[in-house]
Design an enzyme around this catalytic site. Sequence first.
Site, mmCIF file in Angstrom:
data_model
loop_
_atom_site.group_PDB
_atom_site.id
_atom_site.type_symbol
_atom_site.label_atom_id
_atom_site.label_comp_id
_atom_site.label_asym_id
_atom_site.label_seq_id
_atom_site.Cartn_x
_atom_site.Cartn_y
_atom_site.Cartn_z
ATOM 1 C CD GLU A 56 38.540 12.846 51.743
ATOM 2 O OE1 GLU A 56 37.864 13.046 50.693
ATOM 3 O OE2 GLU A 56 38.576 12.229 52.523
ATOM 4 C CE LYS A 87 37.948 10.199 56.438
ATOM 5 N NZ LYS A 87 38.193 9.113 55.447
ATOM 6 C CE LYS A 112 35.025 11.992 48.858
ATOM 7 N NZ LYS A 112 34.540 10.841 49.663
ATOM 8 C CD GLU A 164 31.748 7.987 47.170
ATOM 9 O OE1 GLU A 164 32.333 9.043 47.344
ATOM 10 O OE2 GLU A 164 30.921 7.296 48.536
ATOM 11 C CG ASN A 177 34.122 5.347 48.777
ATOM 12 O OD1 ASN A 177 35.327 4.520 49.075
ATOM 13 N ND2 ASN A 177 33.459 6.199 49.319
ATOM 14 C CD GLU A 198 35.432 8.177 45.576
ATOM 15 O OE1 GLU A 198 34.636 8.496 44.608
ATOM 16 O OE2 GLU A 198 35.003 8.312 46.871
ATOM 17 C CB SER A 199 37.979 4.583 50.414
ATOM 18 O OG SER A 199 37.201 5.817 50.275
#
Length: 273
Positions: free
Chosen positions: A63, A65, A125, A174, A195, A225-226
């Site tokens: 990503e 970010k 995103k 998501e 997520n 994710e994350s």
Amino acid sequence: MTVTTRPGGESVLARIVADVRRELALRMTTVPFSQVEARAAAAPPPRDALPALRGDGLRVIAEVKRRSPAKGPLAPIPDPGALAGRYVAGGAAAISVLTEPNWFAGSPADLTAVRTAVEVPVLRKDFVVDPYQVWEARALGADLVLLIVAALDAPTLRSLLGQVHSLGMTALVEAHDQAEVTRAVEAGARLVGVNARDLRTLRIDMAAFAALAAGIPPDVVRVAESGIRGPADAAAYRAAGADAVLVGEAVVTSPDPAAAVAALAAAAATEAR
Ligand SMILES: O=C(O)c1ccccc1NCC(=O)[C@H](O)[C@H](O)COP(=O)(O)O
């Protein structure tokens, strides 16, 4: 914007979506839909994301970010295309670009720069709540669009998903809990992300993916994710059945983003299912 959350206070997701809706209303009055539609028609055709995100080994979606609502600034990223190039050099299967400006310091121009710089699929995103944003995504060159179940009622999720597909793109749908996974699958998602971050409270639950993966049908591509800090987290997600991981903070803050991506992919060279 950096946030603190209070019990019973308005959810972070609700606050972000309210801002996104305000900015969107303004854009819709200044950039007519016909213009967005014309740009989408002139954009390079979408790249097929699903085959890129499932195969031997764990696929990494890296990503772009700059900041996070919970942690504030992460990395300045003056050249998002160059950063995406480093990710791809490390083996990234796709790139995620946060395009939201107020909470993530992203911009639509970041997406176009990344799409031009790399040949892998690129995800917009953002907090998509209206068909106009799906067309915008295509006009910017996006191949994938994020749809957050917690931000959408069932008919809107279904219709946005249909629209993403009709423009030849893929939706990353998501979810954070079982009810949201069910809604994603019932809406027709082909790519589901779990997520670990609860977008209402920003709390991270690294056990969420393992608890929910079995409820995702085998023909649906699964993304964790994350909260992934390094290879050990990636390997645990692979063992729990992830086809891909989506990683932001750990790769933007790494002194060597290509090596960081390569280490994540290599850590999980085991069979998932
Ligand atoms: O990152 C946040 O703090 C955040 C807060 C509220 C809504 C969304 C948020 N992040 C979007 C993402 O899902 C992550 O950028 C992505 O999954 C990567 O997460 P990480 O690897 O933990 O940076």
